[in-house]
Enzyme design. Structure first.
Site, PDB file in Angstrom:
ATOM      1  CB  THR A 106       6.539 -13.299 -25.545  1.00 13.28           C
ATOM      2  OG1 THR A 106       6.294 -12.372 -24.580  1.00 13.28           O
ATOM      3  CG2 THR A 106       7.981 -13.895 -25.488  1.00 13.28           C
TER       4      THR A 106
ATOM      5  N   GLY B 234       6.284  -7.449 -19.759  1.00 12.76           N
ATOM      6  CA  GLY B 234       7.685  -8.103 -19.399  1.00 12.76           C
ATOM      7  C   GLY B 234       7.835  -9.150 -20.483  1.00 12.76           C
ATOM      8  CD  GLU B 235       5.057 -11.162 -19.948  1.00 16.22           C
ATOM      9  OE1 GLU B 235       4.231 -10.498 -20.871  1.00 16.22           O
ATOM     10  OE2 GLU B 235       4.978 -10.665 -18.723  1.00 16.22           O
ATOM     11  CB  ALA B 236      11.394 -11.779 -23.850  1.00 20.36           C
TER      12      ALA B 236
END
Length: 373
Positions: free
Chosen positions: A119, A340-342
């Protein structure tokens, strides 16, 4: 085989949490005339109708979000885009319903704060500010290294992880309201008009699955899907335990009650963040299944929020695919992203930039110059 714990959980059903709260006002963005105008702007006489496919739908959505009253729509403007990762632990992880140990939540948060996660690199590449919100990590979290690629830390901890939903509501009513309000407050303190929302938290997918099952009537086995990282015995145990949790909280049927009984602090804060961002007419980039569950709750609380949600990708999780179907949402990407985590939201960002360029190609405007390295 049902355990004594599961029998106890299903036999002693508590009353619903019955949570209510004040919500920000969110304006709908529908504008048939603007859609028609944009279609004309993007059409070419030598191309078939809707030659750009769903790019045209994305263009219409972004333009509707950014049009302002009588002045209408001029061009897309992306100002100070922000990526926010909400982090929290889930008490139900104690039941072995996740494929990672609970310590993985803190490890992911530390990587983000120290600038070592995927990210961080994507945020730098695309010019996003990056913030990690400690919504309820089970241990104390300290700021990371002071470097250009490190994420900023916001402390909004409601508790050191939620309670085990198999034994009690994951959150009290007061905690659920506090978490949603904290998510709203996070957005109020961030600049810009674009918000990418992601999450991290072991057992977050389990929470998203039960919320999908409860709010959309999806059979739990379908919402969970098949997890290749769990053997058949563990998958069966996970299904039984989460079914017992749904049974225990069978009366928690409203979006807010379901959130309190079955959700997580990070899901509640993402819900609040989406509601506040929509009330400020920000573009909301939704990342993955857990953020999608928050979008489902937010839409249930305030349907107009749906106009502002850009579902950036369809993850590998079977439940996410079903959630998108129920929300009648077409994601921008389908790459089987598991992170995940954008990560998915930031990966999809160039598509929005392409739309910005296409909509700048009108009389009186010029296409932005591309700066080569």
């Amino acid at each position: 085989m049902t355990t004594a714990t599961e029998r106890s959980a299903s036999q002693h059903t508590p009353p619903p949490v019955a949570v209510t709260m004040a919500l920000p006002e969110i304006e709908p963005t529908g504008d048939a005339q603007l859609d028609h105008t944009l279609a004309g702007m993007l059409s070419k006489p030598y191309q078939p109708r809707r030659a750009l496919g769903r790019i045209e739908s994305l263009a219409s959505q972004l333009a509707r979000i950014q049009q302002q009253g009588e002045t209408g729509f001029g061009s897309l403007s992306f100002q100070f885009p922000q990526a926010v990762v909400f982090a929290s632990d889930h008490g139900v992880a104690d039941e072995g319903v996740a494929d990672l140990p609970q310590s993985a939540t803190l490890e992911t948060v530390r990587a983000l704060l120290d600038g070592e996660a995927h990210t961080n690199r994507l945020a730098v590449q695309h010019g996003f500010g990056l913030t990690v919100v400690d919504a309820g990590v089970a241990t104390h979290v300290t700021p990371g290294q002071d470097s250009p690629v490190s994420a900023q830390l916001m402390q909004r901890k409601i508790g050191y992880g939620t309670r085990n939903m198999l034994l009690s509501p994951a959150m009290s009513g007061a905690q659920a309201v506090s978490a949603v309000n904290a998510g709203m407050d996070v957005v109020k303190h961030l600049p810009g008009n674009v918000l990418a929302i992601g999450s991290t938290g072991v057992a977050g997918h389990a929470s998203a699955s039960v919320l999908l099952s409860r709010l959309c009537g999806v059979p739990l086995v379908d919402a969970l899907g098949q997890d290749g990282d769990l053997d058949e015995t563990k998958q069966q145990s996970r299904s039984e335990k989460l079914f017992a949790a749904l049974t225990r909280h069978r009366k928690a049927t409203s979006p807010m009650d379901a959130l309190a009984s079955l959700g997580g602090f990070e899901i509640a804060m993402m819900t609040g963040a989406m509601l506040q961002a929509a009330s400020e007419r920000r573009i909301i980039l939704v990342d993955g299944f857990v953020a999608g569950a928050a979008a489902l709750v937010a839409r249930g609380m305030s349907p107009n929020v749906d106009d502002y949600l850009v579902h950036t990708h369809r993850s590998h999780h079977a439940g996410h695919r079903l959630l998108l179907i129920h929300m009648q949402a077409q994601p921008l990407l389908d790459l089987d992203i598991r992170a995940g985590e954008a990560v998915g939201a930031l990966t999809a960002w160039p598509l929005l930039q392409s739309v910005q360029t296409l909509l700048s190609e009108v009389p009186g405007q010029t296409i932005p110059e591309v700066q080569l390295p």
